[in-house]
Enzyme design. Structure first.
Site, PDB file in Angstrom:
ATOM      1  N   HIS A  85       0.891  -5.345  -1.022  1.00 25.37           N
ATOM      2  CA  HIS A  85       0.989  -5.720   0.395  1.00 25.37           C
ATOM      3  C   HIS A  85       1.986  -6.857   0.609  1.00 25.37           C
ATOM      4  CE1 HIS A  85      -2.368  -8.682  -0.402  1.00 25.37           C
ATOM      5  NE2 HIS A  85      -1.754  -9.376   0.535  1.00 25.37           N
ATOM      6  N   ASP A 220      -3.296  -2.999  -5.870  1.00 22.64           N
ATOM      7  CA  ASP A 220      -2.436  -3.775  -4.959  1.00 22.64           C
ATOM      8  C   ASP A 220      -1.365  -4.573  -5.722  1.00 22.64           C
ATOM      9  OD1 ASP A 220      -1.375  -5.118  -2.821  1.00 22.64           O
ATOM     10  OD2 ASP A 220      -3.304  -5.741  -1.985  1.00 22.64           O
ATOM     11  N   SER A 654      -1.993 -14.356  -2.082  1.00 26.09           N
ATOM     12  CA  SER A 654      -1.795 -12.951  -2.440  1.00 26.09           C
ATOM     13  C   SER A 654      -0.690 -12.820  -3.467  1.00 26.09           C
ATOM     14  CB  SER A 654      -1.418 -12.132  -1.205  1.00 26.09           C
ATOM     15  OG  SER A 654      -2.538 -11.929  -0.418  1.00 26.09           O
TER      16      SER A 654
HETATM   17  N1  ARG Z   1      -6.603  -8.800   3.039  1.00 29.00           N
HETATM   18  C1  ARG Z   1      -5.457  -8.953   2.201  1.00 29.00           C
HETATM   19  C2  ARG Z   1      -4.913 -10.356   2.307  1.00 29.00           C
HETATM   20  O1  ARG Z   1      -4.883 -10.941   3.347  1.00 29.00           O
HETATM   21  C3  ARG Z   1      -4.363  -8.014   2.552  1.00 29.00           C
HETATM   22  C4  ARG Z   1      -4.681  -6.627   2.298  1.00 29.00           C
HETATM   23  C5  ARG Z   1      -3.666  -5.669   2.811  1.00 29.00           C
HETATM   24  N2  ARG Z   1      -4.286  -4.383   2.948  1.00 29.00           N
HETATM   25  C6  ARG Z   1      -4.599  -3.829   4.116  1.00 29.00           C
HETATM   26  N3  ARG Z   1      -5.318  -2.736   4.099  1.00 29.00           N
HETATM   27  N4  ARG Z   1      -4.216  -4.304   5.282  1.00 29.00           N
HETATM   28  O2  ARG Z   1      -4.409 -10.897   1.346  1.00 29.00           O
END
Ligand code: ARG
Length: 720
Positions: A85, A220, A654
């Site tokens: 992501h 991811d 992330s």
């Molecule tokens: N929740 C994750 C974060 O903020 C991002 C995940 C991205 N995936 C998604 N399905 N939008 O680090």
């Protein structure tokens, strides 16, 4: 009485003191007690190995990736691992319907095949200095309520001076609400290339349904490489650039993990607000979050409807959609968890204890009354601001049209400053290209219709742009009817010159205010933003100015009160270490969440052709055949896809490396769990978990699915 005071004070200290695993620590300023605690929990490295200015240390392998993620160097040729992501926009930009790397994945089998990523850069941290005294010197004589307005220019001036002629970038960051200032020196590399990415059905497996949830079966990750000029200096993309030679890179462990193992995460957490007052949380829960969520919900539906119809639109909107969706779910969950964990009551207790402590210190007299009044004064306009930012400016066309205000102002200035006009015109050209590439007319037209309707329905009637709605009613029909807004949106989209490339080209070659002022998109956007700017922005400015001054004072007190304790500052996109353990948890009564999940779960969740839970046929086959190679987990015989730890991280982390006690890479942090979505404000040690991708699943996908042995060969694998 006295006793009560004592008890309250110790409650406060306890709350502010980092609990076992809470805290995002500045690696260079790691206190002895914190380090000793890390060692007690299992860390096998010296402080110097964690962070050193002169010698190679782990910090040299950690980069700020793009605008807000973390990545780590994993080979002596500048190979970088981060999340899917985090690389998403770049993967989407490199994609077309014919070469759809989002859908099919991408593996460069040689350096020649790597794809340049214009606009992407990574930054290495070079050094850090405390400049609190210098900043405070500059702030002398400035009224506390003027500091918020004056500080950015002061910090910019100091950092410009510090970076002059060095080739480095310097940024001064604010800590403890302006009670400390640290200066960070970064080296930015701008030639970063895409090396590998799994198909989205792996990299985003589970989509928004599984986002912020455990157990999680998302692969991811994405892989990039940083390049430098032949002389070792950063350079713009050039074919002849060579792979970056790192000061340090991370070895990768295939040994696996178990519940209780030490885990450490380095990275660039973006923002937290752990010292937020009860008043701030109330505003968030009552107004900011729910309105942001409902407006995002409406916009997401408009985008989704077009994305599922057409793969080209899917590629076009994917990155933007994912960003909006990510925090749509976050804000909703955040409110729910703040309520569930009683965070407002916790904060009220801390505030009471502070007041008791501050009783003999007149400097803090009436602090919370003043804070309360400040919130009370701002509250009536808070919803309006959300409806501007998340509603009106949530239409890409209106947001772009509104950005033309800068050009309009420059053109209208008396006397005109030609240099200024040229500068803004050039910036506007670049912004237009970006806008038009991302613009999907049908989705945006529906967004415009819905947000103008919701604004009418939800924002205080007295605060609306009256003329806009009067004209709308006269020209298009009842303000209660959806059709009115749909017809109006069509009128805007059919007539604006912003969507007509020739008309735009004519305009931007010789910009003039008359063309702008006639344009329906510009008129619509500015009807709302001018109304807000003229009549309500002053309340926001006043609120922010007071808030800065009051919070600054509050934190000054908090720091005094806890002067013998190790305090960690809020996240502010500076490098931090967080330590903890791999750890299972109980998400709710009667339920138990294991610390790992495996490829078995992919088979359980797999739904062929589903938008979120599809998976590549080859992956399913590999799993069914247990064709796991060296990536199988010794205990389970499966490949471990993900694991959870109780490390304290947040957005911006992330892509961060999750390291074992010896500093070997065991995973990539990529998410937080739903039960602790209140973590930006308060950490709940029973619930807070970081969701990590197990490095063995990542390498299994690279190797067995992607066939990219070249990538595996570059790594230093630790097998026992
Ligand atoms: N929740 C994750 C974060 O903020 C991002 C995940 C991205 N995936 C998604 N399905 N939008 O680090």
């Amino acid at each position: 009485m006295k006793k009560i005071a004592f008890v309250l004070v110790s409650v406060l200290c306890l709350n502010f003191l980092s609990k076992a695993d809470e805290g995002m620590w500045l690696p260079q300023l790691l206190g002895d007690k914190i380090y000793a605690n890390m060692v007690k929990q299992g860390l096998k490295l010296s402080k110097e190995q964690l962070f050193s200015i002169n010698k190679s240390s782990i910090k040299d392998a950690i980069v700020l990736f793009g605008g807000g993620c973390t990545a780590e160097v994993v080979s002596n040729q500048g190979l970088l691992f981060t999340n899917h992501h985090c690389g998403y926009d770049n993967i989407a930009s490199a994609s077309s319907v014919a070469h759809n790397y989002l859908k099919e994945g991408f593996w460069a089998k040689s350096k020649q095949e790597e794809i340049a990523c214009p606009g992407l850069s990574v930054q290495f941290l070079i050094k850090l200095e405390d400049v609190t005294t210098q900043v405070q010197e500059k702030l002398k004589g400035i009224k506390p309520t003027d500091v918020a307005a004056k500080l950015p220019a002061i910090l910019a001036e100091l950092s410009a001076k510090a970076s002059e002629g060095s080739g480095y970038e310097v940024r001064i960051s604010t800590f403890f609400k302006g009670n400390q200032f640290l200066q960070f020196t970064y080296q930015r590399f701008k030639d970063v290339r895409l090396v590998g990415a799994p198909p989205e059905s792996i990299g985003k497996f589970g989509g928004d349904t599984d986002n912020w949830e455990w157990p999680r079966h998302t692969g991811d990750f994405s892989i990039f490489r940083v390049y430098m000029a032949k002389d070792g200096k950063p350079a713009e993309y050039k074919e002849e650039n060579i792979p970056y030679v790192p000061v340090h890179f991370l070895p990768v462990s295939l040994k696996g993990i178990k519940d209780g193992d030490f885990s450490m995460i380095y990275g660039y957490p973006g923002s937290t607000n752990r010292y937020e007052t009860s008043f701030g949380i109330k505003l968030k829960v009552d107004i900011d979050n729910p309105n942001t969520v409902s407006l995002r919900d409406a916009r997401l539906k408009c985008m989704y409807a077009e994305m599922i119809k057409d793969p080209a639109v899917k590629i076009q909107l994917a990155g933007y959609y994912a960003g909006v969706a990510n925090y749509w779910k976050f804000f909703d969950g955040e409110s729910k968890q703040l309520i569930k964990h009683n965070v407002i009551a916790q904060k009220e207790k801390e505030e009471e204890a502070f007041t008791t402590w501050a009783k003999t210190k007149p400097e803090f007299d009436n602090l919370f009354t003043n804070i309360k009044n400040n919130y009370t004064n701002w509250q009536p306009y808070a919803k309006h601001r959300v409806y501007i930012n998340e509603g009106i400016l949530g239409s890409p066309l209106l947001a772009f049209a509104n950005s033309l205000k800068a050009l309009d102002n420059a053109l209208s200035a008396q006397p005109q400053k030609p240099e200024e006009i040229t500068k803004i015109t050039n910036a506007t050209k670049t912004a237009y290209d970006k806008f038009i590439k991302a613009e999907n007319i049908v989705s945006d037209r529906n967004i415009l219709a819905i947000v103008t309707k919701l604004f009418y329905a939800d924002v205080d009637a007295d605060q609306r742009p009256q003329a806009f709605y009067t004209n709308l009613k006269t020209g298009f029909g009842s303000l209660e009817s959806d059709e009115t807004y749909t017809k109006y949106a069509k009128q805007v989209f059919d007539n604006t010159f912003l969507l007509n490339k020739d008309a735009w080209a004519n305009f931007i070659t010789k910009p003039d205010t008359a063309t702008l002022h006639k344009d329906l998109a510009f008129k619509t956007a500015t009807a709302f933003t001018d109304n807000y700017t003229k009549n309500y922005a002053k309340y926001a400015t006043e609120f922010n100015a007071n808030n800065y001054a009051l919070n600054n004072l509050y934190l000054k007190g908090v720091l005094q009160m806890n002067k013998n304790k190790d305090m960690y500052p809020d996240a502010n996109q500076t490098m931090r270490i967080s330590y903890g353990n791999v750890k299972s948890y109980t998400p709710r009564d009667g339920a138990y969440c294991k610390e790992i999940c495996t490829v078995k779960g992919i088979l359980e969740k797999y739904k062929p052709n589903d938008y979120e839970f599809d998976a590549p046929a080859k992956l399913i086959e590999l799993i069914k055949n247990k064709d796991f190679g060296q990536y199988a987990d010794k205990k389970t015989g499966e490949v471990v896809v993900g694991f959870i730890t109780n490390n304290d991280i947040t957005g911006g982390n992330s892509g961060s490396p999750v390291l074992n006690a010896k500093g070997e890479l065991i995973g990539l942090a990529f998410d937080g769990n739903y039960e602790a979505l209140s973590h930006k404000i308060a950490v709940d040690k029973d619930f807070n978990r970081t969701i990590c991708l197990d490095i063995r699943y990542m390498l299994f996908v690279v190797d067995k699915l992607g066939g990219a042995k070249n990538i595996i060969d570059e790594l230093t694998l630790i097998k026992n």
